[in-house]
Design a protein around this motif. Structure first.
Motif, PDB file in Angstrom:
ATOM      1  N   LYS A 197       0.815  -1.212   0.000  1.00  0.00           N
ATOM      2  CA  LYS A 197       0.000   0.000   0.000  1.00  0.00           C
ATOM      3  C   LYS A 197       0.849   1.262   0.000  1.00  0.00           C
ATOM      4  N   GLN A 198       2.157   1.113   0.292  1.00  0.00           N
ATOM      5  CA  GLN A 198       3.032   2.269   0.276  1.00  0.00           C
ATOM      6  C   GLN A 198       3.502   2.619  -1.127  1.00  0.00           C
ATOM      7  N   VAL A 199       3.192   1.738  -2.099  1.00  0.00           N
ATOM      8  CA  VAL A 199       3.578   2.004  -3.479  1.00  0.00           C
ATOM      9  C   VAL A 199       2.659   3.073  -4.060  1.00  0.00           C
ATOM     10  N   ASP A 200       3.256   4.124  -4.624  1.00  0.00           N
ATOM     11  CA  ASP A 200       2.479   5.220  -5.198  1.00  0.00           C
ATOM     12  C   ASP A 200       2.247   4.955  -6.686  1.00  0.00           C
ATOM     13  N   PHE A 201       1.040   4.495  -7.012  1.00  0.00           N
ATOM     14  CA  PHE A 201       0.729   4.196  -8.401  1.00  0.00           C
ATOM     15  C   PHE A 201       0.389   5.461  -9.202  1.00  0.00           C
ATOM     16  N   ARG A 202       0.226   6.571  -8.513  1.00  0.00           N
ATOM     17  CA  ARG A 202      -0.105   7.809  -9.209  1.00  0.00           C
ATOM     18  C   ARG A 202       1.136   8.621  -9.552  1.00  0.00           C
ATOM     19  N   GLY A 203       2.264   8.282  -8.916  1.00  0.00           N
ATOM     20  CA  GLY A 203       3.480   9.038  -9.157  1.00  0.00           C
ATOM     21  C   GLY A 203       4.125   8.688 -10.488  1.00  0.00           C
ATOM     22  N   LYS A 204       5.097   9.508 -10.877  1.00  0.00           N
ATOM     23  CA  LYS A 204       5.808   9.287 -12.126  1.00  0.00           C
ATOM     24  C   LYS A 204       6.873   8.207 -11.945  1.00  0.00           C
ATOM     25  N   VAL A 205       7.102   7.442 -12.998  1.00  0.00           N
ATOM     26  CA  VAL A 205       8.097   6.377 -12.983  1.00  0.00           C
ATOM     27  C   VAL A 205       8.950   6.506 -14.242  1.00  0.00           C
ATOM     28  N   PRO A 206      10.156   5.936 -14.235  1.00  0.00           N
ATOM     29  CA  PRO A 206      10.979   5.965 -15.447  1.00  0.00           C
ATOM     30  C   PRO A 206      10.305   5.216 -16.588  1.00  0.00           C
ATOM     31  N   PHE A 207      10.662   5.608 -17.815  1.00  0.00           N
ATOM     32  CA  PHE A 207      10.069   4.979 -18.986  1.00  0.00           C
ATOM     33  C   PHE A 207      10.356   3.482 -19.021  1.00  0.00           C
ATOM     34  N   PHE A 208      11.519   3.068 -18.494  1.00  0.00           N
ATOM     35  CA  PHE A 208      11.893   1.659 -18.510  1.00  0.00           C
ATOM     36  C   PHE A 208      10.918   0.815 -17.701  1.00  0.00           C
ATOM     37  N   SER A 209      10.250   1.426 -16.718  1.00  0.00           N
ATOM     38  CA  SER A 209       9.292   0.680 -15.899  1.00  0.00           C
ATOM     39  C   SER A 209       8.143   0.153 -16.738  1.00  0.00           C
ATOM     40  N   ILE A 210       7.713   0.921 -17.731  1.00  0.00           N
ATOM     41  CA  ILE A 210       6.641   0.472 -18.607  1.00  0.00           C
ATOM     42  C   ILE A 210       7.092  -0.730 -19.421  1.00  0.00           C
ATOM     43  N   VAL A 211       8.354  -0.728 -19.837  1.00  0.00           N
ATOM     44  CA  VAL A 211       8.893  -1.864 -20.577  1.00  0.00           C
ATOM     45  C   VAL A 211       8.885  -3.119 -19.706  1.00  0.00           C
ATOM     46  N   VAL A 212       9.256  -2.958 -18.434  1.00  0.00           N
ATOM     47  CA  VAL A 212       9.253  -4.086 -17.501  1.00  0.00           C
ATOM     48  C   VAL A 212       7.844  -4.627 -17.320  1.00  0.00           C
ATOM     49  N   VAL A 213       6.868  -3.735 -17.209  1.00  0.00           N
ATOM     50  CA  VAL A 213       5.472  -4.160 -17.058  1.00  0.00           C
ATOM     51  C   VAL A 213       5.021  -4.957 -18.277  1.00  0.00           C
ATOM     52  N   MET A 214       5.397  -4.511 -19.468  1.00  0.00           N
ATOM     53  CA  MET A 214       5.027  -5.246 -20.681  1.00  0.00           C
ATOM     54  C   MET A 214       5.666  -6.626 -20.712  1.00  0.00           C
ATOM     55  N   LEU A 215       6.916  -6.719 -20.259  1.00  0.00           N
ATOM     56  CA  LEU A 215       7.592  -8.019 -20.209  1.00  0.00           C
ATOM     57  C   LEU A 215       6.917  -8.947 -19.215  1.00  0.00           C
ATOM     58  N   VAL A 216       6.486  -8.396 -18.096  1.00  0.00           N
ATOM     59  CA  VAL A 216       5.794  -9.209 -17.094  1.00  0.00           C
ATOM     60  C   VAL A 216       4.497  -9.754 -17.664  1.00  0.00           C
ATOM     61  N   PHE A 217       3.731  -8.904 -18.360  1.00  0.00           N
ATOM     62  CA  PHE A 217       2.488  -9.367 -18.983  1.00  0.00           C
ATOM     63  C   PHE A 217       2.765 -10.464 -20.008  1.00  0.00           C
ATOM     64  N   ALA A 218       3.847 -10.312 -20.761  1.00  0.00           N
ATOM     65  CA  ALA A 218       4.188 -11.312 -21.766  1.00  0.00           C
ATOM     66  C   ALA A 218       4.514 -12.652 -21.125  1.00  0.00           C
ATOM     67  N   VAL A 219       5.261 -12.625 -20.019  1.00  0.00           N
ATOM     68  CA  VAL A 219       5.618 -13.858 -19.317  1.00  0.00           C
ATOM     69  C   VAL A 219       4.376 -14.536 -18.754  1.00  0.00           C
ATOM     70  N   VAL A 220       3.484 -13.740 -18.163  1.00  0.00           N
ATOM     71  CA  VAL A 220       2.258 -14.303 -17.584  1.00  0.00           C
ATOM     72  C   VAL A 220       1.398 -14.939 -18.665  1.00  0.00           C
ATOM     73  N   LEU A 221       1.265 -14.262 -19.796  1.00  0.00           N
ATOM     74  CA  LEU A 221       0.433 -14.796 -20.878  1.00  0.00           C
ATOM     75  C   LEU A 221       1.053 -16.028 -21.521  1.00  0.00           C
ATOM     76  N   ALA A 222       2.380 -16.154 -21.458  1.00  0.00           N
ATOM     77  CA  ALA A 222       3.044 -17.314 -22.052  1.00  0.00           C
ATOM     78  C   ALA A 222       2.714 -18.600 -21.301  1.00  0.00           C
ATOM     79  N   GLU A 223       2.672 -18.527 -19.982  1.00  0.00           N
ATOM     80  CA  GLU A 223       2.397 -19.717 -19.159  1.00  0.00           C
ATOM     81  C   GLU A 223       1.635 -19.273 -17.901  1.00  0.00           C
ATOM     82  N   PRO A 224       0.360 -18.915 -18.040  1.00  0.00           N
ATOM     83  CA  PRO A 224      -0.391 -18.330 -16.919  1.00  0.00           C
ATOM     84  C   PRO A 224      -0.406 -19.178 -15.645  1.00  0.00           C
ATOM     85  N   PRO A 225      -0.740 -20.476 -15.696  1.00  0.00           N
ATOM     86  CA  PRO A 225      -0.842 -21.219 -14.432  1.00  0.00           C
ATOM     87  C   PRO A 225       0.474 -21.305 -13.676  1.00  0.00           C
ATOM     88  N   MET A 226       1.566 -21.604 -14.369  1.00  0.00           N
ATOM     89  CA  MET A 226       2.847 -21.766 -13.698  1.00  0.00           C
ATOM     90  C   MET A 226       3.366 -20.444 -13.154  1.00  0.00           C
TER      91      MET A 226
END
Length: 260
Positions: A197-226
């Motif tokens: 809850k201490q994470v500020d989702f409204r604050g600004k983040v580096p552009f690289f963070s968006i790339v990391v989020v996209m990679l995480v989504f890709a990994v989850v979609l590749a093998e969702p259950p595992m």
């Protein structure tokens, strides 16, 4: 009726609290959808649709996270909504996971199986009751005990991984029993888990963070259950790890403070 009696009746009417004439639709709509997902998970497991049941529990987790945020964003938080959310959590994260696991693997163990399922269900009920009673004084940075949605994710994720890999529940019934009991006991433990809850989702983040989020989504979609099971298993193990680190630091400070 004389003037004094009429005045007394008027005073009583003013003293009585006004009854709420309705409820807010939007946040309670998400809560109802989460409740339905838990109900559907039970029905799907009874018909042998264990993969659908596991997915329904994860859908309930997403909806449960949305209803509170929607209520805060729209300023529609009410006592009714909080109570309704707890009842929905009990069905979606207390009853549904234990019954799904019981249908998939624990039914073959007889009384040991349903006893393990009951331990999980009772743990979820106690966890929710403790959370609701201590919500005003609890440290917002941490949860005391494993949150019930995370415990449900461990149970649903293990069932999903097993079905996805063609594993029969009967073959891993004792492992399923140990996992179910462990999840139930962790919910009522005093271990601390990060609430994020201490994470500020409204604050600004580096552009690289968006790339990391996209990679995480890709990994989850590749093998969702595992991936989902591994993520929530890691979160579940973080509680004992945090406790061991605190114990180690305490002993280290004690050793440094004690004379040679």
């Amino acid at each position: 009726m004389d003037s004094n009696e009429a005045a007394n009746v008027t005073d009583l009417n003013h003293e009585r609290p006004k009854r709420a004439r309705g409820i807010y639709l939007l946040p309670n709509l998400f809560t109802t959808a989460a409740l339905f997902s838990g109900f559907y998970a039970v029905l799907a497991s009874m018909n042998g649709g264990f993969e659908k049941a596991a997915i329904a529990i994860f859908v309930a987790m997403v909806l449960d996270g949305l209803d509170g945020r929607v209520a805060r964003m729209t300023n529609t938080q009410t006592a009714f909504g909080a109570e309704y959310d707890s009842l929905s959590d009990m069905v979606a994260f207390g009853l549904a996971p234990s019954l799904v696991m019981c249908q998939w693997a624990l039914s073959e163990l007889g009384k040991f199986g349903w006893l393990a399922a009951f331990i999980y269900t009772a743990g979820a009920a106690l966890r929710l009751a403790r959370f609701n009673s201590a919500i005003a004084t609890a440290d917002k940075r941490y949860f005391t005990g494993l949150p019930s949605p995370s415990a449900a994710a461990i149970i649903a994720g293990s069932v999903w991984v097993g079905v996805d890999n063609g594993v029969q529940g009967v073959a891993v019934s004792w492992v399923a029993l140990a996992l179910t009991v462990a999840a139930g006991l962790l919910m009522v433990s005093n271990l601390r888990y990060s609430s994020f809850k201490q994470v500020d989702f409204r604050g600004k983040v580096p552009f690289f963070s968006i790339v990391v989020v996209m990679l995480v989504f890709a990994v989850v979609l590749a093998e969702p259950p595992m991936v989902l099971f591994a993520v929530f298993l890691g979160y579940t193990l973080s509680g004992p790890v945090i406790a061991l680190r605190r114990l180690w630091r305490k002993r280290r400070r004690r050793d440094l403070a004690s004379p040679d």
